[in-house]
Design a protein around this motif. Sequence first.
Motif, PDB file in Angstrom:
ATOM      1  N   LEU A 125       0.820  -1.212   0.000  1.00  0.00           N
ATOM      2  CA  LEU A 125       0.000   0.000   0.000  1.00  0.00           C
ATOM      3  C   LEU A 125       0.857   1.267   0.000  1.00  0.00           C
ATOM      4  CD1 LEU A 125      -2.702  -1.157   2.557  1.00  0.00           C
ATOM      5  CD2 LEU A 125      -2.870  -1.118   0.069  1.00  0.00           C
ATOM      6  N   THR A 126       2.149   1.097  -0.285  1.00  0.00           N
ATOM      7  CA  THR A 126       3.072   2.229  -0.274  1.00  0.00           C
ATOM      8  C   THR A 126       2.604   3.353  -1.192  1.00  0.00           C
ATOM      9  OG1 THR A 126       4.870   0.665   0.093  1.00  0.00           O
ATOM     10  CG2 THR A 126       5.490   2.883  -0.568  1.00  0.00           C
ATOM     11  N   ASN A 127       2.143   3.019  -2.368  1.00  0.00           N
ATOM     12  CA  ASN A 127       1.721   4.023  -3.337  1.00  0.00           C
ATOM     13  C   ASN A 127       0.200   4.131  -3.456  1.00  0.00           C
ATOM     14  OD1 ASN A 127       4.391   4.714  -4.117  1.00  0.00           O
ATOM     15  ND2 ASN A 127       4.492   2.811  -5.275  1.00  0.00           N
ATOM     16  N   ALA A 128      -0.494   3.658  -2.444  1.00  0.00           N
ATOM     17  CA  ALA A 128      -1.958   3.696  -2.480  1.00  0.00           C
ATOM     18  C   ALA A 128      -2.447   5.145  -2.502  1.00  0.00           C
ATOM     19  CB  ALA A 128      -2.539   2.973  -1.277  1.00  0.00           C
ATOM     20  N   ARG A 129      -3.524   5.373  -3.220  1.00  0.00           N
ATOM     21  CA  ARG A 129      -4.166   6.692  -3.254  1.00  0.00           C
ATOM     22  C   ARG A 129      -5.320   6.664  -2.267  1.00  0.00           C
ATOM     23  NH1 ARG A 129      -4.372   8.450  -9.517  1.00  0.00           N
ATOM     24  NH2 ARG A 129      -2.735   9.975  -9.187  1.00  0.00           N
ATOM     25  N   TRP A 130      -5.141   7.341  -1.157  1.00  0.00           N
ATOM     26  CA  TRP A 130      -6.136   7.351  -0.092  1.00  0.00           C
ATOM     27  C   TRP A 130      -7.111   8.492  -0.304  1.00  0.00           C
ATOM     28  CZ3 TRP A 130      -6.492   3.361   3.168  1.00  0.00           C
ATOM     29  CH2 TRP A 130      -5.395   2.507   3.254  1.00  0.00           C
ATOM     30  N   ARG A 131      -8.368   8.221   0.016  1.00  0.00           N
ATOM     31  CA  ARG A 131      -9.447   9.201  -0.141  1.00  0.00           C
ATOM     32  C   ARG A 131     -10.180   9.296   1.192  1.00  0.00           C
ATOM     33  NH1 ARG A 131     -14.894   8.184  -2.717  1.00  0.00           N
ATOM     34  NH2 ARG A 131     -14.221   6.044  -2.565  1.00  0.00           N
ATOM     35  N   LYS A 132     -10.299  10.514   1.705  1.00  0.00           N
ATOM     36  CA  LYS A 132     -10.950  10.739   2.994  1.00  0.00           C
ATOM     37  C   LYS A 132     -12.464  10.724   2.837  1.00  0.00           C
ATOM     38  CE  LYS A 132      -8.783  13.346   5.833  1.00  0.00           C
ATOM     39  NZ  LYS A 132      -8.216  14.436   6.633  1.00  0.00           N
ATOM     40  N   SER A 133     -13.147  10.239   3.844  1.00  0.00           N
ATOM     41  CA  SER A 133     -14.601  10.204   3.841  1.00  0.00           C
ATOM     42  C   SER A 133     -15.183  11.597   3.646  1.00  0.00           C
ATOM     43  CB  SER A 133     -15.099   9.639   5.177  1.00  0.00           C
ATOM     44  OG  SER A 133     -16.480   9.863   5.338  1.00  0.00           O
ATOM     45  N   SER A 134     -16.285  11.663   2.933  1.00  0.00           N
ATOM     46  CA  SER A 134     -16.964  12.946   2.738  1.00  0.00           C
ATOM     47  C   SER A 134     -17.580  13.462   4.036  1.00  0.00           C
ATOM     48  CB  SER A 134     -18.037  12.815   1.657  1.00  0.00           C
ATOM     49  OG  SER A 134     -18.997  11.852   2.041  1.00  0.00           O
ATOM     50  N   PRO A 169      -2.577   0.799  11.510  1.00  0.00           N
ATOM     51  CA  PRO A 169      -3.072  -0.418  10.866  1.00  0.00           C
ATOM     52  C   PRO A 169      -4.100  -0.126   9.775  1.00  0.00           C
ATOM     53  CG  PRO A 169      -3.984  -0.199  13.072  1.00  0.00           C
ATOM     54  CD  PRO A 169      -2.994   0.913  12.904  1.00  0.00           C
ATOM     55  N   VAL A 170      -4.186  -1.049   8.840  1.00  0.00           N
ATOM     56  CA  VAL A 170      -5.131  -0.952   7.732  1.00  0.00           C
ATOM     57  C   VAL A 170      -6.029  -2.179   7.773  1.00  0.00           C
ATOM     58  CG1 VAL A 170      -5.370  -0.932   5.218  1.00  0.00           C
ATOM     59  CG2 VAL A 170      -3.527   0.362   6.304  1.00  0.00           C
ATOM     60  N   LEU A 171      -7.304  -1.949   7.661  1.00  0.00           N
ATOM     61  CA  LEU A 171      -8.284  -3.023   7.591  1.00  0.00           C
ATOM     62  C   LEU A 171      -8.552  -3.309   6.124  1.00  0.00           C
ATOM     63  CD1 LEU A 171     -10.159  -4.587   9.572  1.00  0.00           C
ATOM     64  CD2 LEU A 171     -11.868  -2.835   9.114  1.00  0.00           C
ATOM     65  N   LEU A 172      -8.445  -4.571   5.717  1.00  0.00           N
ATOM     66  CA  LEU A 172      -8.697  -4.947   4.327  1.00  0.00           C
ATOM     67  C   LEU A 172     -10.040  -5.645   4.247  1.00  0.00           C
ATOM     68  CD1 LEU A 172      -5.159  -6.353   3.464  1.00  0.00           C
ATOM     69  CD2 LEU A 172      -6.082  -4.112   2.884  1.00  0.00           C
ATOM     70  N   LEU A 173     -10.979  -5.012   3.560  1.00  0.00           N
ATOM     71  CA  LEU A 173     -12.325  -5.554   3.443  1.00  0.00           C
ATOM     72  C   LEU A 173     -12.599  -6.024   2.022  1.00  0.00           C
ATOM     73  CD1 LEU A 173     -14.265  -2.776   5.378  1.00  0.00           C
ATOM     74  CD2 LEU A 173     -13.530  -4.980   6.251  1.00  0.00           C
ATOM     75  N   GLU A 195     -10.393   6.713   5.866  1.00  0.00           N
ATOM     76  CA  GLU A 195      -9.922   6.867   4.506  1.00  0.00           C
ATOM     77  C   GLU A 195      -9.955   5.501   3.851  1.00  0.00           C
ATOM     78  OE1 GLU A 195      -6.691  10.415   4.534  1.00  0.00           O
ATOM     79  OE2 GLU A 195      -6.004   8.503   5.316  1.00  0.00           O
ATOM     80  N   ILE A 196     -10.209   5.487   2.555  1.00  0.00           N
ATOM     81  CA  ILE A 196     -10.142   4.236   1.807  1.00  0.00           C
ATOM     82  C   ILE A 196      -9.180   4.437   0.643  1.00  0.00           C
ATOM     83  CG2 ILE A 196     -12.479   3.541   2.435  1.00  0.00           C
ATOM     84  CD1 ILE A 196     -13.232   4.181  -0.540  1.00  0.00           C
ATOM     85  N   ALA A 197      -8.599   3.349   0.203  1.00  0.00           N
ATOM     86  CA  ALA A 197      -7.744   3.371  -0.982  1.00  0.00           C
ATOM     87  C   ALA A 197      -8.454   2.599  -2.084  1.00  0.00           C
ATOM     88  CB  ALA A 197      -6.392   2.750  -0.686  1.00  0.00           C
ATOM     89  N   THR A 198      -8.266   3.056  -3.294  1.00  0.00           N
ATOM     90  CA  THR A 198      -8.885   2.393  -4.436  1.00  0.00           C
ATOM     91  C   THR A 198      -7.801   1.762  -5.303  1.00  0.00           C
ATOM     92  OG1 THR A 198      -8.843   4.463  -5.672  1.00  0.00           O
ATOM     93  CG2 THR A 198     -10.855   3.959  -4.474  1.00  0.00           C
ATOM     94  N   GLY A 199      -8.224   0.923  -6.196  1.00  0.00           N
ATOM     95  CA  GLY A 199      -7.308   0.358  -7.161  1.00  0.00           C
ATOM     96  C   GLY A 199      -6.845  -1.061  -6.889  1.00  0.00           C
ATOM     97  N   LEU A 200      -7.244  -1.637  -5.764  1.00  0.00           N
ATOM     98  CA  LEU A 200      -6.899  -3.028  -5.480  1.00  0.00           C
ATOM     99  C   LEU A 200      -8.092  -3.898  -5.835  1.00  0.00           C
ATOM    100  CD1 LEU A 200      -5.214  -1.972  -2.320  1.00  0.00           C
ATOM    101  CD2 LEU A 200      -4.191  -3.813  -3.627  1.00  0.00           C
TER     102      LEU A 200
END
Length: 65
Positions: free
Chosen positions: A6-15, A46-50, A26-31
């Motif tokens: 997730l080093t280069n993950a693009r994180w997006r903050k909740s609206s 920590p990151v939760l992977l759902l 925040e969530i990351a997209t692209g996976l």
Amino acid sequence: MRRYDLTNARWRKSSYSNGEGGSCVEIATGLPHTVPVRDSKIPDGPVLLLGPVAWTAFVRTVAHG
């Protein structure tokens, strides 16, 4: 066990976030088939992977209070 870089993950903050340090995610997209979720106040924490089904259930639950 699958590992994700997730080093280069693009994180997006909740609206629903605000600038006052409140609770927000925040969530990351692209996976494929995975939604990484983290606390925006602890970006190196920590990151939760759902999976998509769990993510949809989470969003529905939050939306309905």
